[in-house]
Motif scaffolding. Structure first.
Motif, PDB file in Angstrom:
ATOM      1  N   THR A  29       0.825  -1.212   0.000  1.00  0.00           N
ATOM      2  CA  THR A  29       0.000   0.000   0.000  1.00  0.00           C
ATOM      3  C   THR A  29       0.858   1.262   0.000  1.00  0.00           C
ATOM      4  N   ASN A  30       2.178   1.068   0.219  1.00  0.00           N
ATOM      5  CA  ASN A  30       3.105   2.197   0.369  1.00  0.00           C
ATOM      6  C   ASN A  30       2.712   3.091   1.545  1.00  0.00           C
ATOM      7  N   CYS A  31       2.033   2.489   2.511  1.00  0.00           N
ATOM      8  CA  CYS A  31       1.642   3.204   3.730  1.00  0.00           C
ATOM      9  C   CYS A  31       2.099   2.398   4.936  1.00  0.00           C
ATOM     10  N   ALA A  32       2.120   3.035   6.080  1.00  0.00           N
ATOM     11  CA  ALA A  32       2.536   2.350   7.299  1.00  0.00           C
ATOM     12  C   ALA A  32       1.432   1.442   7.831  1.00  0.00           C
ATOM     13  N   THR A  33       0.180   1.904   7.782  1.00  0.00           N
ATOM     14  CA  THR A  33      -0.937   1.140   8.338  1.00  0.00           C
ATOM     15  C   THR A  33      -2.140   1.229   7.414  1.00  0.00           C
ATOM     16  N   PRO A  34      -2.539   0.132   6.786  1.00  0.00           N
ATOM     17  CA  PRO A  34      -1.826  -1.138   6.723  1.00  0.00           C
ATOM     18  C   PRO A  34      -0.764  -1.108   5.621  1.00  0.00           C
ATOM     19  N   SER A  35       0.156  -2.062   5.653  1.00  0.00           N
ATOM     20  CA  SER A  35       1.240  -2.095   4.668  1.00  0.00           C
ATOM     21  C   SER A  35       0.892  -2.915   3.440  1.00  0.00           C
ATOM     22  N   TRP A  36      -0.082  -3.831   3.587  1.00  0.00           N
ATOM     23  CA  TRP A  36      -0.420  -4.744   2.489  1.00  0.00           C
ATOM     24  C   TRP A  36      -1.933  -4.809   2.319  1.00  0.00           C
ATOM     25  N   LYS A  37      -2.350  -4.972   1.050  1.00  0.00           N
ATOM     26  CA  LYS A  37      -3.776  -5.097   0.783  1.00  0.00           C
ATOM     27  C   LYS A  37      -3.998  -5.947  -0.457  1.00  0.00           C
ATOM     28  N   ALA A  38      -5.180  -6.561  -0.506  1.00  0.00           N
ATOM     29  CA  ALA A  38      -5.648  -7.248  -1.709  1.00  0.00           C
ATOM     30  C   ALA A  38      -6.881  -6.502  -2.191  1.00  0.00           C
ATOM     31  N   GLN A  39      -7.251  -6.701  -3.443  1.00  0.00           N
ATOM     32  CA  GLN A  39      -8.426  -6.003  -3.967  1.00  0.00           C
ATOM     33  C   GLN A  39      -9.566  -6.978  -4.190  1.00  0.00           C
ATOM     34  N   GLU A  40     -10.711  -6.619  -3.660  1.00  0.00           N
ATOM     35  CA  GLU A  40     -11.931  -7.382  -3.905  1.00  0.00           C
ATOM     36  C   GLU A  40     -12.741  -6.668  -4.980  1.00  0.00           C
ATOM     37  N   THR A  41     -13.237  -7.431  -5.952  1.00  0.00           N
ATOM     38  CA  THR A  41     -14.084  -6.897  -7.015  1.00  0.00           C
ATOM     39  C   THR A  41     -15.381  -7.690  -7.051  1.00  0.00           C
ATOM     40  N   LEU A  42     -16.481  -6.999  -6.841  1.00  0.00           N
ATOM     41  CA  LEU A  42     -17.806  -7.608  -6.924  1.00  0.00           C
ATOM     42  C   LEU A  42     -18.413  -7.226  -8.268  1.00  0.00           C
ATOM     43  N   SER A  43     -18.763  -8.214  -9.075  1.00  0.00           N
ATOM     44  CA  SER A  43     -19.315  -7.966 -10.413  1.00  0.00           C
ATOM     45  C   SER A  43     -20.800  -8.344 -10.435  1.00  0.00           C
ATOM     46  N   PHE A  44     -21.609  -7.425 -10.963  1.00  0.00           N
ATOM     47  CA  PHE A  44     -23.058  -7.640 -11.057  1.00  0.00           C
ATOM     48  C   PHE A  44     -23.520  -7.405 -12.502  1.00  0.00           C
ATOM     49  N   GLU A  45     -24.631  -7.997 -12.856  1.00  0.00           N
ATOM     50  CA  GLU A  45     -25.284  -7.717 -14.138  1.00  0.00           C
ATOM     51  C   GLU A  45     -26.702  -7.232 -13.863  1.00  0.00           C
ATOM     52  N   TYR A  46     -27.005  -6.051 -14.426  1.00  0.00           N
ATOM     53  CA  TYR A  46     -28.357  -5.496 -14.288  1.00  0.00           C
ATOM     54  C   TYR A  46     -29.129  -5.788 -15.575  1.00  0.00           C
ATOM     55  N   ILE A  47     -30.299  -6.412 -15.442  1.00  0.00           N
ATOM     56  CA  ILE A  47     -31.124  -6.774 -16.600  1.00  0.00           C
ATOM     57  C   ILE A  47     -32.473  -6.077 -16.476  1.00  0.00           C
ATOM     58  N   SER A  48     -32.794  -5.327 -17.529  1.00  0.00           N
ATOM     59  CA  SER A  48     -34.100  -4.644 -17.575  1.00  0.00           C
ATOM     60  C   SER A  48     -34.665  -4.822 -18.976  1.00  0.00           C
ATOM     61  N   GLY A  49     -35.674  -5.652 -19.089  1.00  0.00           N
ATOM     62  CA  GLY A  49     -36.233  -5.947 -20.399  1.00  0.00           C
ATOM     63  C   GLY A  49     -35.201  -6.667 -21.253  1.00  0.00           C
ATOM     64  N   ALA A  50     -34.962  -6.119 -22.466  1.00  0.00           N
ATOM     65  CA  ALA A  50     -34.010  -6.754 -23.386  1.00  0.00           C
ATOM     66  C   ALA A  50     -32.590  -6.241 -23.202  1.00  0.00           C
ATOM     67  N   SER A  51     -32.412  -5.235 -22.368  1.00  0.00           N
ATOM     68  CA  SER A  51     -31.080  -4.658 -22.189  1.00  0.00           C
ATOM     69  C   SER A  51     -30.452  -5.123 -20.877  1.00  0.00           C
ATOM     70  N   SER A  52     -29.133  -5.090 -20.872  1.00  0.00           N
ATOM     71  CA  SER A  52     -28.394  -5.459 -19.663  1.00  0.00           C
ATOM     72  C   SER A  52     -27.098  -4.675 -19.602  1.00  0.00           C
ATOM     73  N   SER A  53     -26.560  -4.554 -18.425  1.00  0.00           N
ATOM     74  CA  SER A  53     -25.276  -3.881 -18.238  1.00  0.00           C
ATOM     75  C   SER A  53     -24.561  -4.500 -17.042  1.00  0.00           C
ATOM     76  N   VAL A  54     -23.251  -4.464 -17.098  1.00  0.00           N
ATOM     77  CA  VAL A  54     -22.416  -5.025 -16.020  1.00  0.00           C
ATOM     78  C   VAL A  54     -21.789  -3.881 -15.248  1.00  0.00           C
ATOM     79  N   PHE A  55     -21.832  -3.960 -13.931  1.00  0.00           N
ATOM     80  CA  PHE A  55     -21.146  -2.959 -13.112  1.00  0.00           C
ATOM     81  C   PHE A  55     -20.400  -3.666 -11.973  1.00  0.00           C
ATOM     82  N   CYS A  56     -19.395  -2.995 -11.462  1.00  0.00           N
ATOM     83  CA  CYS A  56     -18.528  -3.583 -10.433  1.00  0.00           C
ATOM     84  C   CYS A  56     -18.422  -2.665  -9.219  1.00  0.00           C
ATOM     85  N   GLN A  57     -18.115  -3.262  -8.103  1.00  0.00           N
ATOM     86  CA  GLN A  57     -17.806  -2.515  -6.891  1.00  0.00           C
ATOM     87  C   GLN A  57     -16.481  -3.045  -6.344  1.00  0.00           C
ATOM     88  N   LYS A  58     -15.534  -2.147  -6.121  1.00  0.00           N
ATOM     89  CA  LYS A  58     -14.211  -2.546  -5.647  1.00  0.00           C
ATOM     90  C   LYS A  58     -13.921  -1.947  -4.272  1.00  0.00           C
TER      91      LYS A  58
END
Length: 686
Positions: A107-136
């Motif tokens: 992290t290049n920081c003192a507290t905390p020094s190490w981190k991993a990244q979590e990525t949550l991926s979702f698909e939104y479906i409305s009628g015939a259209s859809s889109s993917v969005f993420c939360q990190k």
């Protein structure tokens, strides 16, 4: 710190392709959490609002943890996420139990020094259209607080701390001992535990202020640091969730130190300053602190069910100029039973796995290393560092409880008992008196008493105490009873099958437990023998061989085997005389002691869950001949070789299950099979 865990939540709104994602915010700062610790407790709440109530959300994937509904249902990839009645989707993110090294980046920081990244991926479906969005967001390991031992400082665990930092752990070093010489009580274990409590609160607060949701930390402790940590856990109100996920104890005297020979005591005394006096007194096994810490050990109540415990113990080489012949099992090639200060029996805690390492000495004090030069100091050992890392990254399960019960089976006349050194003498009536802990001092004035020992309810040993005798039971485990005959004479009888029994010492107590001057150490595997303090000391074997080490005032030592029907008398000037009979034998033929030995026949044999993780080196020198060594080997000619091999295989399977952090159900299954074969094997051996 209770305010950290307030139930109410504040949220921040993030718009992603028309969907509103609200992430939990810290009640301390009002800012959104940027990450969460994989501490086994912390979770992160999310809320998603849909632009079209008729649309739906599918979970595509999570990188490391998992999602569940507000009602607790777990979502898997491609599952449709069901909204609540108000058309909003409320989710709870559960981090993984552990984060592997390759997932972590600096992290290049003192507290905390190490981190991993979590990525949550979702698909939104409305009628015939859809889109993917993420939360990190970020994931971190819980910080590791290093708790030093007696007379320790930040330097004590600096080497282990540095190793863990290279393995992507955040470690924290602090000093807990008293720094006010005018306040003697400030050096007590309780006072240092209070400082640890403040440090833990500060660490949790710092992480949460920095945007990382953290509910629990890990502790790695050395020696008395384990007692400080256990005291902290005991003092915390039981209705509160513990703030500790794991407690890993290295060379901790969980049942105290019974006595330390003056030469080692002088080394420790040199380390004691005005800042450590009270703690020095508390380390003695008879101090009330151990009654407090180990209360309920027979039933497991001495442990917090929500904390994972592990014990790392060490045993050193056996040195001919220091040690008695053979360990408590009578094995002449075995290592010693201690690390120079703490015995492996004292380190043991009922229900906790013990990881045993050979060729180890308690600490890196120069004088201690000079006394035991072939052994590595535990706080700086690479092998210890490696197992600590493994324990931090695996679940540690409880092991089956096994108990050794001490009991004054019967008493007549004036018999008195102390359960701690600070307690007043209590008169014992003729009825049974069970010891609440593993320490006790029994004194007979004009009376007599019989103290018995049993494992899991099976009696296996007893001590006969005629008038004018005082004996201190320093520690009683399922494998060994350590005792100090202070005055008078006592008869020790054991019929233990498969494991050892008594280690007895004679000597001068000195002004404290660190100034003990032993005159003799006595060990037996099973059998019947008498120890007397008359003159320089007398030892007489009635049945089976007894191992004796006679110690002169100048520290020189002589090792001897005492055969059945023989004895040794030690004079005050250090000479040794042989005896063909014991002059006071008639006192033990009193009707009060009649038929005692027949009561000491156990129906089962049990082994302690101690895991030996590396070979233990043989004894350096032995003051015996080959015929003596041969006589100590167990006879197996009448025993089924096939059954013996099955027993050894079952024992290995049980030990491996614990060492590999198998499930509690699997460990219990392996243990039951191991126990069944022990009962069958030793039954046939008889």
């Amino acid at each position: 710190m209770k305010k950290i865990f307030l139930v109410f939540l504040i949220f921040i709104v993030q718009s992603v392709s028309g969907q509103e994602v609200k992430l939990e915010k810290s009640p301390l700062t009002g800012q959104t959490f940027q990450g969460i610790a994989a501490d086994g407790t912390s979770t992160l709440k999310l809320e998603i609002s849909l632009p079209n109530p008729k649309g739906k959300i599918l979970l595509k994937q999570t990188a490391l943890g998992f999602l569940k509904s507000s009602r607790g249902s777990i979502y898997r990839p491609q599952d449709t996420i069901v909204p609540d009645s108000d058309e909003k989707i409320r989710l709870i993110y559960q981090p993984p139990l552990y984060i592997l090294d390759d997932r972590l980046a600096s992290t290049n920081c003192a507290t905390p020094s190490w981190k991993a990244q979590e990525t949550l991926s979702f698909e939104y479906i409305s009628g015939a259209s859809s889109s993917v969005f993420c939360q990190k967001f970020d994931l971190i390991r819980p910080p590791v607080i290093m708790v030093h031992g007696f007379t320790g400082s930040r330097e004590s665990l600096a080497s282990l701390s540095a190793f863990l930092q290279t393995q992507k752990f955040d470690t924290l070093l602090e000093e807990y001992y008293n720094k006010n010489s005018a306040d003697r009580s400030g050096s007590s274990i309780e006072a240092q535990a209070a400082k640890l409590a403040k440090h833990i609160d500060t660490v949790l607060n710092t992480y949460n202020q920095s945007g990382f949701k953290l509910a629990k930390i890990d502790i790695v402790s050395h020696s008395m640091g384990g007692l400080i940590s256990r005291t902290y856990l005991k003092q915390r109100p039981s209705e509160n969730e513990p703030l500790v996920r794991k407690l890993i104890m290295i060379a901790t005297p969980n049942h105290g130190v019974p006595w330390v020979e003056k030469i080692v005591g002088n080394i420790l005394a040199d380390l004691i300053s005005k800042y450590h006096q009270e703690a020095a007194n508390q380390l003695f096994c008879g101090n009330p602190i151990f009654q407090f810490l180990n209360e309920g050990e027979k039933s497991g109540k001495h442990l917090n069910d929500l904390v994972q415990y592990a014990i790392i113990a060490g045993v050193r080489h056996r040195y001919s100029y220091w040690d008695i012949m053979g360990n408590f099992l009578g094995d002449l090639s075995a290592a010693a039973d201690d690390d120079g200060v703490v015995t492996r029996d004292s380190a043991r805690l009922n229900g906790v796995s013990v990881f045993l390492f050979g060729e180890m000495v308690h600490t890196y004090a120069k004088e201690l290393q000079q006394l035991f030069p072939k052994d590595d100091p535990m706080p700086r050992s690479g092998r210890i560092s490696a197992i600590v890392k493994k324990l931090l990254l695996r679940n540690i399960v409880f092991v089956p409880l096994k108990n050794c019960q001490m009991e004054i089976k019967k008493a007549e006349g004036e018999v008195f008992l102390k359960r701690t050194i600070d307690e007043e003498w209590q008169k014992v009536s003729g009825t049974s008196k069970i010891f609440d802990n593993s320490f006790g001092i029994v004194k007979t004035a004009s009376g007599s008493a019989v103290t018995t020992f049993s494992t899991q309810g099976d009696p296996w040993a007893s001590v006969m105490l005629p008038p004018q005798t005082e004996i201190q039971i320093s520690y009683a485990s399922p494998e060994l009873v350590r005792a100090f005959v202070k005055k008078g004479q006592a008869r020790f009888v054991s019929n233990k099958k498969g494991l050892g029994s008594f280690e007895i010492v004679l000597g001068n107590e000195g002004e404290n437990w660190m100034k003990f001057s032993p005159r003799a150490k006595i060990r037996n595997l099973s059998g019947d023998f008498i120890v007397s303090t008359e003159g320089g000391g007398k030892i007489f074997s009635i049945e089976e061989k007894v191992s004796l080490q006679a110690i002169a005032e100048d520290g020189s030592r002589k090792n001897r085997w005492i055969s059945s029907g023989k004895g040794i008398e030690m004079t005050m000037d250090g000479r040794i005389k042989t005896m063909d009979f014991f002059p006071g034998m008639n006192v033990f033929e009193n009707v009060f002691f009649k038929d005692l030995k027949s009561e000491n026949s156990p129906s089962t044999t049990l082994e302690s869950p101690i895991l030996q993780l590396n070979p233990i080196s043989p004894v350096e020198n032995r003051d015996i001949d080959a015929s003596d060594e041969k006589s100590r080997k167990p006879e197996k000619s009448s025993i089924s070789k096939e059954l013996y091999e099955k027993l050894m295989k079952a024992r290995k399977a049980y030990y491996d299950a614990v060492a590999e952090f198998a499930s509690e159900e699997e460990i219990n299954e392996k243990y039951k099979e191991f126990q069944r074969l022990q009962e069958e094997y030793y039954g046939k051996k008889q």
